[in-house]
Design an enzyme around this catalytic site. Sequence first.
Site, PDB file in Angstrom:
ATOM      1  N   GLY A  49       0.848  -1.278   0.060  1.00  0.00           N
ATOM      2  CA  GLY A  49       0.007  -0.039   0.126  1.00  0.00           C
ATOM      3  C   GLY A  49       0.835   1.065   0.113  1.00  0.00           C
ATOM      4  NE  ARG A 109     -11.970 -14.047 -12.744  1.00  0.00           N
ATOM      5  CZ  ARG A 109     -12.048 -13.291 -13.687  1.00  0.00           C
ATOM      6  NH1 ARG A 109     -11.701 -11.910 -13.475  1.00  0.00           N
ATOM      7  NH2 ARG A 109     -12.414 -13.698 -14.983  1.00  0.00           N
ATOM      8  CG  MET A 111      -1.276  -8.120  -6.562  1.00  0.00           C
ATOM      9  SD  MET A 111      -0.632  -7.234  -7.968  1.00  0.00           S
ATOM     10  CE  MET A 111       0.732  -7.597  -8.100  1.00  0.00           C
ATOM     11  NE  ARG A 112     -10.269 -10.982  -6.233  1.00  0.00           N
ATOM     12  CZ  ARG A 112     -10.658 -12.255  -6.023  1.00  0.00           C
ATOM     13  NH1 ARG A 112      -9.936 -12.768  -5.228  1.00  0.00           N
ATOM     14  NH2 ARG A 112     -11.856 -12.861  -6.717  1.00  0.00           N
ATOM     15  CG  LEU A 162     -11.214  -5.568 -11.201  1.00  0.00           C
ATOM     16  CD1 LEU A 162     -11.456  -4.122 -11.189  1.00  0.00           C
ATOM     17  CD2 LEU A 162     -11.575  -6.109  -9.846  1.00  0.00           C
ATOM     18  CG  HIS A 212       1.350  -2.878 -15.329  1.00  0.00           C
ATOM     19  ND1 HIS A 212       1.070  -4.199 -14.714  1.00  0.00           N
ATOM     20  CD2 HIS A 212       2.228  -3.265 -16.153  1.00  0.00           C
ATOM     21  CE1 HIS A 212       1.908  -5.207 -15.107  1.00  0.00           C
ATOM     22  NE2 HIS A 212       2.665  -4.603 -16.282  1.00  0.00           N
ATOM     23  CG  ASP A 233      -1.882  -5.354 -16.570  1.00  0.00           C
ATOM     24  OD1 ASP A 233      -2.689  -4.847 -15.896  1.00  0.00           O
ATOM     25  OD2 ASP A 233      -1.244  -6.142 -16.520  1.00  0.00           O
ATOM     26  CB  ALA A 282       8.348   6.753 -11.649  1.00  0.00           C
ATOM     27  CD  GLU A 283       4.239   1.740  -9.319  1.00  0.00           C
ATOM     28  OE1 GLU A 283       4.039   1.173 -10.343  1.00  0.00           O
ATOM     29  OE2 GLU A 283       4.344   1.574  -8.333  1.00  0.00           O
TER      30      GLU A 283
HETATM   31  C1  GAR Z   1       3.190  -1.311  -7.647  1.00  0.00           C
HETATM   32  O1  GAR Z   1       4.059  -1.161  -8.107  1.00  0.00           O
HETATM   33  C2  GAR Z   1       2.239  -1.572  -8.736  1.00  0.00           C
HETATM   34  O2  GAR Z   1       2.416  -0.987 -10.029  1.00  0.00           O
HETATM   35  C3  GAR Z   1       2.164  -2.991  -9.000  1.00  0.00           C
HETATM   36  O3  GAR Z   1       2.225  -3.483  -7.747  1.00  0.00           O
HETATM   37  C4  GAR Z   1       2.838  -2.566  -6.780  1.00  0.00           C
HETATM   38  C5  GAR Z   1       2.344  -2.342  -5.351  1.00  0.00           C
HETATM   39  O4  GAR Z   1       3.056  -1.552  -4.675  1.00  0.00           O
HETATM   40  N1  GAR Z   1       0.841  -3.563  -9.553  1.00  0.00           N
HETATM   41  C6  GAR Z   1       1.064  -4.597 -10.382  1.00  0.00           C
HETATM   42  O5  GAR Z   1       1.886  -5.171 -10.487  1.00  0.00           O
HETATM   43  C7  GAR Z   1      -0.159  -4.690 -10.915  1.00  0.00           C
HETATM   44  N2  GAR Z   1      -0.178  -6.037 -12.090  1.00  0.00           N
HETATM   45  P1  GAR Z   1       2.132  -0.749  -3.348  1.00  0.00           P
HETATM   46  O6  GAR Z   1       1.398  -1.947  -2.546  1.00  0.00           O
HETATM   47  O7  GAR Z   1       3.376  -0.791  -2.524  1.00  0.00           O
HETATM   48  O8  GAR Z   1       1.454   0.237  -3.600  1.00  0.00           O
END
Ligand code: GAR
Length: 202
Positions: free
Chosen positions: A12, A65, A90-91, A93, A109, A145, A173-174
């Site tokens: 998170g 699901r 990580m599911r 939808l 992503h 995706d 970057a995210e």
């Molecule tokens: C993030 O880097 C996100 O881009 C990736 O999981 C991480 C979660 O980090 N998502 C995926 O790989 C989706 N396929 P966080 O829980 O610390 O935010």
Amino acid sequence: MKRIAVLASGEGTNLEAILEAVERGEISGRVVLVISDREKAPALERARRRGVRALFLDPRAFPGREAYDEALAAELQEAQVDLVVLAGFMRLLSPVMVRAFPMRIMNIHPSLLPSFPGTEGVRDALEYGVKVTGCTVHFVDEGLDTGPIILQEAVPVIQGDTVETLHARIHAAEYRLYPRAIELFCQNKLRVEGRRCYIDAE
Ligand code: GAR
């Protein structure tokens, strides 16, 4: 003011970056609900610490699901959510959720889509040997995706990188990119036509 829900399965840290951006006034919306499919997800604790309602929705309590996604959509609708933000959820939808919130679900992503979709975006890019990867914020459609891309940021791969060091750089970057995309949505500046997402001028 837009009502935002965040779905997260793990650490998170993106959720934390979003909550901080809201507190700094960089997102003109309110995070009203955080939902996780994992009871022990640190994301739930991060939400509670900041006074945001946090809910664990147990996948094992549902036969499949679709049933899970019906319950998820019901919770989100009851909370009158305008935007659903996937932050390390990580599911995949099902159409049940996607159709309940058309172009109102965003995902982040850790690669430059359409390269390296799936759950191992960082590892797959590193193993492929690309010199540049990055992160992508996109709307969620019924594929994996594949939805219209809102924003992307490139991140260099440095010689000697491990999955961990590269992911740390992508994470940074995210934390910049996701709040920006969410704010564009809050200001009604995103317009989707076919595969393309246009950003309306200020
Ligand atoms: C993030 O880097 C996100 O881009 C990736 O999981 C991480 C979660 O980090 N998502 C995926 O790989 C989706 N396929 P966080 O829980 O610390 O935010």
